[in-house]
Design a protein around this motif. Structure first.
Motif, short mmCIF file in Angstrom:
data_model
loop_
_atom_site.label_atom_id
_atom_site.label_comp_id
_atom_site.label_asym_id
_atom_site.label_seq_id
_atom_site.Cartn_x
_atom_site.Cartn_y
_atom_site.Cartn_z
N GLU A 9 0.82 -1.20 0.00
CA GLU A 9 0.00 0.00 0.00
C GLU A 9 0.87 1.26 0.00
O GLU A 9 0.58 2.23 -0.72
CB GLU A 9 -0.92 0.00 1.22
N GLN A 12 2.24 1.66 -3.45
CA GLN A 12 1.20 2.16 -4.36
C GLN A 12 1.11 3.69 -4.27
O GLN A 12 1.11 4.37 -5.30
CB GLN A 12 -0.17 1.58 -3.99
N ARG A 56 -1.58 -4.72 -7.58
CA ARG A 56 -2.68 -4.40 -6.67
C ARG A 56 -3.46 -3.18 -7.18
O ARG A 56 -4.68 -3.17 -7.14
CB ARG A 56 -2.19 -4.17 -5.25
N SER A 57 -2.76 -2.15 -7.62
CA SER A 57 -3.45 -0.98 -8.17
C SER A 57 -4.31 -1.38 -9.37
O SER A 57 -5.43 -0.90 -9.52
CB SER A 57 -2.44 0.10 -8.58
N GLU A 59 -5.65 -4.36 -9.94
CA GLU A 59 -6.81 -5.11 -9.43
C GLU A 59 -7.87 -4.16 -8.88
O GLU A 59 -9.06 -4.35 -9.12
CB GLU A 59 -6.37 -6.07 -8.32
N GLN A 60 -7.44 -3.14 -8.17
CA GLN A 60 -8.38 -2.18 -7.59
C GLN A 60 -9.09 -1.38 -8.68
O GLN A 60 -10.30 -1.17 -8.62
CB GLN A 60 -7.65 -1.25 -6.61
N ALA A 63 -11.68 -3.60 -10.31
CA ALA A 63 -12.85 -3.83 -9.46
C ALA A 63 -13.80 -2.64 -9.50
O ALA A 63 -15.02 -2.81 -9.60
CB ALA A 63 -12.41 -4.13 -8.04
#
Length: 188
Positions: A9, A12, A56-57, A59-60, A63
């Protein structure tokens, strides 16, 4: 939050704020509140951690976009929801900003989540447009893939225009323009 998640995090956020070169391991550790040993226990180094943060960014972003594009309503209304949702316009897109970072685009491991996300987004928007055409909501004249690419370009270009101006209005104007063009293809 687990140490590994804090590291991801923090990375990111730092990538979004500073870019790849400006994101040092020390800055990541300070933001995450962990020591050097913890960072290297979970990740081989900065490139490995940056790749995890970019994934992760991505994936977010997927979503959030998927939620907009599967919401109730017509194809036009769902695309309008995607375009009109709340964004931190002056910070830009976490993924789009990385497409402008020379160190990210030069590294296949770092570029992959960026490239894959935009490919997915164009494909997903094209599906929604094709659904609208099949349902008779949108005229069949517009090519779904071309139209989807234009929608993505409006969002990313809108971020650039807003950041250059230091205000959100150029982004909002680009969205209104895209919706006007898309509305011209509505059949009902």
């Amino acid at each position: 939050m687990a140490t590994q998640d804090r590291l991801i995090e923090s990375t990111q956020d730092l990538l979004w704020e500073r870019g790849y070169v400006g994101t040092s391991p020390k800055a990541i550790q300070q933001r995450a509140g962990v020591g050097q040993g913890s960072m290297y226990h979970h990740f081989a180094g900065k490139p490995d951690l940056a790749a995890a943060a970019l994934r992760r960014s991505a994936e977010q972003l997927r979503a959030v976009a998927e939620a907009d594009l599967t919401a109730p309503g017509t194809a036009y209304e769902r695309i309008a929801g995607y375009l009109g949702r709340e964004r931190d316009v002056l910070r830009g897109c976490r993924i789009g900003r990385m497409a402008q970072d020379p160190d990210v685009v030069a590294d296949p491991q770092l570029r992959a989540p960026v490239e894959d996300t935009f490919e997915w987004l164009r494909g997903r928007l094209a599906e929604v447009i094709a659904e609208g055409q099949a349902a008779g909501e949108l005229a069949p004249a517009a090519d779904p893939a071309d139209t989807a690419a234009a929608v993505v370009a409006v969002v990313q270009g809108g971020y650039v225009l807003a950041r250059a101006a230091g205000r959100a209005e150029p982004f909002d104007q680009a969205v209104r323009g895209a919706l006007g063009l898309l509305a011209a293809h509505r059949t009902g």
